[in-house]
Design a protein around this motif. Structure first.
Motif, mmCIF file in Angstrom:
data_model
loop_
_atom_site.group_PDB
_atom_site.id
_atom_site.type_symbol
_atom_site.label_atom_id
_atom_site.label_comp_id
_atom_site.label_asym_id
_atom_site.label_seq_id
_atom_site.Cartn_x
_atom_site.Cartn_y
_atom_site.Cartn_z
ATOM 1 N N ILE A 79 0.866 -1.180 0.000
ATOM 2 C CA ILE A 79 0.000 0.000 0.000
ATOM 3 C C ILE A 79 0.893 1.217 0.000
ATOM 4 C CG2 ILE A 79 -1.678 1.346 1.317
ATOM 5 C CD1 ILE A 79 -2.804 -1.253 2.408
ATOM 6 N N LEU B 12 -7.989 3.245 -1.604
ATOM 7 C CA LEU B 12 -7.508 1.902 -1.925
ATOM 8 C C LEU B 12 -8.495 1.234 -2.871
ATOM 9 C CD1 LEU B 12 -6.405 0.753 1.647
ATOM 10 C CD2 LEU B 12 -5.002 1.797 -0.146
ATOM 11 N N PRO C 46 -8.611 -3.933 2.758
ATOM 12 C CA PRO C 46 -7.948 -5.103 3.325
ATOM 13 C C PRO C 46 -8.586 -5.510 4.655
ATOM 14 C CG PRO C 46 -6.646 -3.147 3.751
ATOM 15 C CD PRO C 46 -7.810 -2.722 2.895
ATOM 16 N N ILE D 247 -3.861 -4.012 8.070
ATOM 17 C CA ILE D 247 -2.648 -3.515 7.433
ATOM 18 C C ILE D 247 -1.449 -3.772 8.330
ATOM 19 C CG2 ILE D 247 -3.799 -1.801 5.992
ATOM 20 C CD1 ILE D 247 -2.892 0.356 7.911
ATOM 21 N N ILE E 112 4.170 -0.354 4.118
ATOM 22 C CA ILE E 112 2.827 -0.758 4.544
ATOM 23 C C ILE E 112 2.291 -1.798 3.583
ATOM 24 C CG2 ILE E 112 0.474 0.064 4.981
ATOM 25 C CD1 ILE E 112 1.751 2.818 5.639
ATOM 26 N N GLY F 73 -1.105 -4.387 2.763
ATOM 27 C CA GLY F 73 -2.492 -4.773 3.016
ATOM 28 C C GLY F 73 -2.609 -6.275 3.102
ATOM 29 N N TYR G 171 -5.184 -9.220 2.726
ATOM 30 C CA TYR G 171 -6.491 -9.445 2.123
ATOM 31 C C TYR G 171 -6.966 -10.878 2.322
ATOM 32 C CZ TYR G 171 -5.676 -4.986 -0.162
ATOM 33 O OH TYR G 171 -5.447 -3.653 -0.433
#
Length: 87
Positions: free
Chosen positions: A21, A29, A33, A36, A83, A85, A87
């Motif tokens: 990210i 975004l 997600p 994070i 960073i 995400g 998912y």
């Protein structure tokens, strides 16, 4: 877009996909997600999917997983980097 809305995969289930990210882009975004990961600590200004505005979380340590359904990061106030995400 919420990829988990009509899925049997629960938000509390382990992540099945990862994506970097960018904390430098003000764009929302593409997909919210489950959480994070903060690779390099700092401040994280984040808007959750059900919120109208961002909140800044100060001094988030490196290696922290934030269980927040993020919609957008504010690059002007986010100093954390690396960073990812979940998912």
């Amino acid at each position: 877009m919420d990829r988990f809305k009509n899925s049997s995969d629960s938000v509390s289930d382990p992540a099945r996909s990862l994506a970097a990210i960018s904390a430098t882009s003000p764009a929302p975004l593409n997909s919210a997600p489950k959480a994070i990961f903060i690779g390099s600590g700092g401040d994280v200004s984040i808007r959750a999917i059900d919120d109208e505005s961002a909140v800044t979380l100060r001094n988030v340590p490196s290696g922290t997983i934030l269980p927040i359904r993020a919609a957008q990061l504010d690059p002007a106030l986010t100093t954390a980097r690396d960073i990812v995400g979940l998912y």
